[in-house]
Enzyme design. Structure first.
Site, PDB file in Angstrom:
ATOM      1  N   LYS A  32      16.050 -33.125  -3.062  1.00 45.99           N
ATOM      2  CA  LYS A  32      15.804 -33.192  -1.602  1.00 45.99           C
ATOM      3  C   LYS A  32      14.355 -33.621  -1.465  1.00 45.99           C
ATOM      4  O   LYS A  32      13.431 -32.877  -1.772  1.00 45.99           O
ATOM      5  CB  LYS A  32      16.015 -31.814  -0.969  1.00 45.99           C
ATOM      6  CG  LYS A  32      16.442 -31.849   0.478  1.00 45.99           C
ATOM      7  CD  LYS A  32      15.439 -32.434   1.437  1.00 45.99           C
ATOM      8  CE  LYS A  32      14.474 -31.386   1.943  1.00 45.99           C
ATOM      9  NZ  LYS A  32      13.396 -32.014   2.755  1.00 45.99           N
ATOM     10  N   GLU A  65       6.314 -23.939  -7.838  1.00 46.38           N
ATOM     11  CA  GLU A  65       4.955 -24.482  -7.883  1.00 46.38           C
ATOM     12  C   GLU A  65       4.433 -24.418  -6.455  1.00 46.38           C
ATOM     13  O   GLU A  65       4.853 -25.206  -5.608  1.00 46.38           O
ATOM     14  CB  GLU A  65       4.971 -25.944  -8.353  1.00 46.38           C
ATOM     15  CG  GLU A  65       5.582 -26.160  -9.699  1.00 46.38           C
ATOM     16  CD  GLU A  65       4.679 -25.710 -10.824  1.00 46.38           C
ATOM     17  OE1 GLU A  65       3.603 -25.135 -10.575  1.00 46.38           O
ATOM     18  OE2 GLU A  65       5.063 -25.935 -11.979  1.00 46.38           O
ATOM     19  N   GLU A 121      -5.332 -21.942   2.024  1.00 48.24           N
ATOM     20  CA  GLU A 121      -5.322 -23.382   1.765  1.00 48.24           C
ATOM     21  C   GLU A 121      -5.551 -24.123   3.071  1.00 48.24           C
ATOM     22  O   GLU A 121      -4.796 -23.954   4.020  1.00 48.24           O
ATOM     23  CB  GLU A 121      -3.915 -23.730   1.261  1.00 48.24           C
ATOM     24  CG  GLU A 121      -3.897 -24.447  -0.020  1.00 48.24           C
ATOM     25  CD  GLU A 121      -2.481 -24.818  -0.446  1.00 48.24           C
ATOM     26  OE1 GLU A 121      -1.493 -24.427   0.188  1.00 48.24           O
ATOM     27  OE2 GLU A 121      -2.386 -25.507  -1.455  1.00 48.24           O
TER      28      GLU A 121
HETATM   29  P1  NAD Z   1       6.736 -27.129   2.411  1.00 53.02           P
HETATM   30  O1  NAD Z   1       6.914 -25.821   1.765  1.00 53.02           O
HETATM   31  O2  NAD Z   1       6.668 -27.179   3.891  1.00 53.02           O
HETATM   32  O3  NAD Z   1       7.888 -28.154   2.027  1.00 53.02           O
HETATM   33  C1  NAD Z   1       8.199 -28.461   0.702  1.00 53.02           C
HETATM   34  C2  NAD Z   1       9.629 -28.947   0.630  1.00 53.02           C
HETATM   35  O4  NAD Z   1      10.474 -27.856   0.995  1.00 53.02           O
HETATM   36  C3  NAD Z   1       9.973 -30.094   1.583  1.00 53.02           C
HETATM   37  O5  NAD Z   1      10.905 -30.958   0.977  1.00 53.02           O
HETATM   38  C4  NAD Z   1      10.643 -29.367   2.747  1.00 53.02           C
HETATM   39  O6  NAD Z   1      11.542 -30.178   3.465  1.00 53.02           O
HETATM   40  C5  NAD Z   1      11.373 -28.263   2.021  1.00 53.02           C
HETATM   41  N1  NAD Z   1      11.691 -27.088   2.845  1.00 53.02           N
HETATM   42  C6  NAD Z   1      11.090 -26.671   3.988  1.00 53.02           C
HETATM   43  N2  NAD Z   1      11.699 -25.559   4.448  1.00 53.02           N
HETATM   44  C7  NAD Z   1      12.694 -25.265   3.582  1.00 53.02           C
HETATM   45  C8  NAD Z   1      13.659 -24.215   3.502  1.00 53.02           C
HETATM   46  N3  NAD Z   1      13.737 -23.266   4.426  1.00 53.02           N
HETATM   47  N4  NAD Z   1      14.490 -24.204   2.441  1.00 53.02           N
HETATM   48  C9  NAD Z   1      14.421 -25.157   1.478  1.00 53.02           C
HETATM   49  N5  NAD Z   1      13.548 -26.180   1.526  1.00 53.02           N
HETATM   50  C10 NAD Z   1      12.683 -26.231   2.549  1.00 53.02           C
HETATM   51  O7  NAD Z   1       5.443 -27.739   1.742  1.00 53.02           O
HETATM   52  P2  NAD Z   1       4.731 -29.109   2.072  1.00 53.02           P
HETATM   53  O8  NAD Z   1       4.027 -28.931   3.374  1.00 53.02           O
HETATM   54  O9  NAD Z   1       5.673 -30.244   1.919  1.00 53.02           O
HETATM   55  O10 NAD Z   1       3.690 -29.221   0.865  1.00 53.02           O
HETATM   56  C11 NAD Z   1       2.471 -28.619   0.900  1.00 53.02           C
HETATM   57  C12 NAD Z   1       2.454 -27.375   0.056  1.00 53.02           C
HETATM   58  O11 NAD Z   1       2.945 -27.653  -1.261  1.00 53.02           O
HETATM   59  C13 NAD Z   1       1.057 -26.868  -0.162  1.00 53.02           C
HETATM   60  O12 NAD Z   1       1.040 -25.470  -0.041  1.00 53.02           O
HETATM   61  C14 NAD Z   1       0.723 -27.293  -1.574  1.00 53.02           C
HETATM   62  O13 NAD Z   1      -0.263 -26.550  -2.192  1.00 53.02           O
HETATM   63  C15 NAD Z   1       2.025 -27.174  -2.241  1.00 53.02           C
HETATM   64  N6  NAD Z   1       2.085 -28.033  -3.450  1.00 53.02           N
HETATM   65  C16 NAD Z   1       2.110 -27.447  -4.676  1.00 53.02           C
HETATM   66  C17 NAD Z   1       2.133 -28.219  -5.812  1.00 53.02           C
HETATM   67  C18 NAD Z   1       2.175 -27.591  -7.180  1.00 53.02           C
HETATM   68  O14 NAD Z   1       2.623 -28.243  -8.113  1.00 53.02           O
HETATM   69  N7  NAD Z   1       1.743 -26.360  -7.342  1.00 53.02           N
HETATM   70  C19 NAD Z   1       2.149 -29.602  -5.714  1.00 53.02           C
HETATM   71  C20 NAD Z   1       2.128 -30.173  -4.455  1.00 53.02           C
HETATM   72  C21 NAD Z   1       2.113 -29.358  -3.319  1.00 53.02           C
END
Ligand code: NAD
Length: 480
Positions: free
Chosen positions: A174, A249, A382
């Site tokens: 996804k 992650e 963050e």
């Molecule tokens: P997010 O948690 O909003 O979304 C991540 C993914 O999860 C997206 O594909 C989103 O559509 C999906 N998602 C959202 N709600 C969901 C639900 N209820 N159930 C299942 N999936 C759902 O995060 P973001 O805003 O896309 O990314 C930013 C965050 O990701 C930051 O906190 C960043 O630090 C973290 N990040 C971590 C790493 C790592 O490897 N540690 C790498 C990149 C980003």
């Protein structure tokens, strides 16, 4: 404008509700593509296709080295299309073009690294007693779900999908609703290989719809989630309900710890790059500077001067800092800036940069904030923008306590010429990765990556990540 489709069981599909989501170019604020608003129905079909493929004789009979060759084929297609992909990722995420290229090169390396590993993961034999042979084999775990965030889409997809397929699993991805473009290209490349239909599936849509449907689907055998702590918790809860393992992650509030005996020029450059990469929208961004008190003035003078040379502008023109993803993320950063005005001192930046031509795009000046308390939200949360918060320490013990003073533990940078001091700190800091006199080791495809504390659990990247996608079977044979 491209109208992208999902890729389910080897076929290109719109969503059954026929609804689409607009994809916006952060550099211009203009819509450049649409994706289907996938939901339960599509997820269910994709997961069932992945299940059917997993148990099929066709996929089971693929030899490990043949799986590896398929991954090499995809790496080859990524190489052939490197220029187009770098531009796509740059337009989609808003990262400077040179960083777009770096992400495509990293994706190529993931497919090569895991392609090469496909026939090299071995089992064990265990000594028990005479007349008994005991061995352990690693089998694929089954249908794996991969939920990808918006900030490093092609890298994050590639690292987990390549490892999962190398080990003989099937996959449902996804992609993030904001940045789905390169995931769609990867689906095209898989489609052009001999990969059996249904082994790789790509669903687009919102997190609370398609993402939630995928993470709670009862036929999923492993979940890999990269994203925020809040969503990660929801995904882990869904995995717990189905009793399946999950690799999380999540975010970070990573420190760069600078001692007075460092190489100041290298440390300044390291600290700058660690916070401006992808405009600070990076889980491993070095968003806290911990600097030795006696060295603060000298270091900050140089750092502020360097920040003031940084250029900000549209991603394809490859400025030092590109735009913030969208208005929502920008507003979030501005809330932090309002707090910074009240609680600290803004040494440079803090403001929006306006481009007349692109009035809907959100550009932000690289920012340094001083005089904050360790309890401030700016010290703990963050921000996900080009914003660095500064703190000082008197001695090593205080540096360790400060480094450990957040809920996160993803990455730490240590800058000193004293290797004993560096190792003492390394051993006391709760952090999945520690970089001494560098920050990031150039991406480090081979290096395990993941967090302590709320930065997550399990590891991606490197050899160790292959084990996420295997199940251990012990076999004991009695003979007389
Ligand atoms: P997010 O948690 O909003 O979304 C991540 C993914 O999860 C997206 O594909 C989103 O559509 C999906 N998602 C959202 N709600 C969901 C639900 N209820 N159930 C299942 N999936 C759902 O995060 P973001 O805003 O896309 O990314 C930013 C965050 O990701 C930051 O906190 C960043 O630090 C973290 N990040 C971590 C790493 C790592 O490897 N540690 C790498 C990149 C980003």
């Amino acid at each position: 404008m491209e109208a992208l489709q999902m890729y389910v069981n080897g076929k290109w599909e719109d969503s059954s509700n026929k609804e689409v989501i607009n994809v916006t170019n952060p550099s211009t604020g203009k819509v450049m593509a649409t994706i289907p608003r996938g939901d339960h129905g599509e997820v269910d079909r994709a997961v069932n296709a992945a299940k059917d493929s997993f148990v099929s004789e066709e996929w089971r009979r693929f030899k490990p080295f043949e799986r590896g060759r398929l991954l090499y084929d995809v790496a080859g297609k990524l190489k052939e299309n490197r220029d187009e992909l770098a531009r796509l990722e740059t337009m989609d995420v808003g990262k400077p073009l040179s960083q777009g290229y770096a992400d495509i090169d990293a994706a190529i390396r993931y497919f090569e690294f895991y392609g090469g590993a496909a026939d090299k993961v071995m089992g064990d034999t265990i000594p028990i007693e005479d007349g008994l042979i005991d061995y352990v084999i690693r089998e694929p775990i089954g249908v794996t779900a991969h939920i990808v965030p918006w900030n490093y889409p092609i890298q994050i997809l590639s690292r987990s999908v390549a490892a999962a397929i190398a080990m003989g699993n099937t996959v449902v991805v996804k992609s993030a609703e904001d940045t789905p473009l390169t995931a769609s290209r990867i689906a095209e490349y898989f489609d052009q290989t001999d990969l059996p239909k249904g082994v790789f599936n790509h669903i687009t849509g919102y997190g609370h719809e398609a993402g939630a449907a995928l993470s709670s689907h009862p036929l999923i055998n492993h979940l890999t989630f990269t994203g925020s702590v809040g969503t990660g918790t929801a995904v882990a809860t869904a995995a717990t309900s189905n009793v399946v393992p999950v690799t999380l992650e999540l975010g970070g509030k990573s420190p760069n710890i600078v001692f007075s005996d460092c190489d100041i020029d290298k440390a300044v450059e390291g600290v700058v790059k660690a916070i401006i990469q992808n405009a600070g929208q990076t889980c491993s961004a070095g968003s806290r500077l911990l600097v030795e008190e006696s060295f603060k003035e000298t270091f900050l003078n140089k750092l502020v001067d360097r920040f003031n040379t940084l250029s900000v502008g549209p991603a394809l023109d490859d400025y030092d800092v590109g735009p913030i993803l969208n208005q929502k993320q920008f507003d979030r950063i501005q809330d932090f800036m309002a707090l910074a005005e009240q609680e600290g001192t803004v040494l440079t930046g803090g403001k929006r940069i306006n481009y007349e031509k692109y009035e809907n795009a959100c550009y932000m000046a690289p920012t340094i904030i001083d005089d904050l308390s360790l309890n401030s939200k700016l010290a703990q949360e963050e921000i996900f923008g080009p914003v660095l918060s500064v703190f000082t320490f008197k001695n090593e013990q205080e540096a360790i306590e400060m480094a450990n003073s957040t809920d996160y533990g993803l990455v730490t940078g240590i800058w000193t010429r004293d290797i004993n001091k560096a190792h003492l700190l390394m051993s006391r800091i709760d952090s999945g990765q520690v970089f001494i006199n560098n920050y990031g080791a150039g991406g480090g495809i081979q290096m395990p990556f993941g967090g302590y504390k709320k930065s997550g659990f399990g590891r991606e990247k490197g050899w160790i990540a292959l084990y996420n996608y295997t199940q251990v079977k012990n076999v004991a044979i009695k003979f007389d």
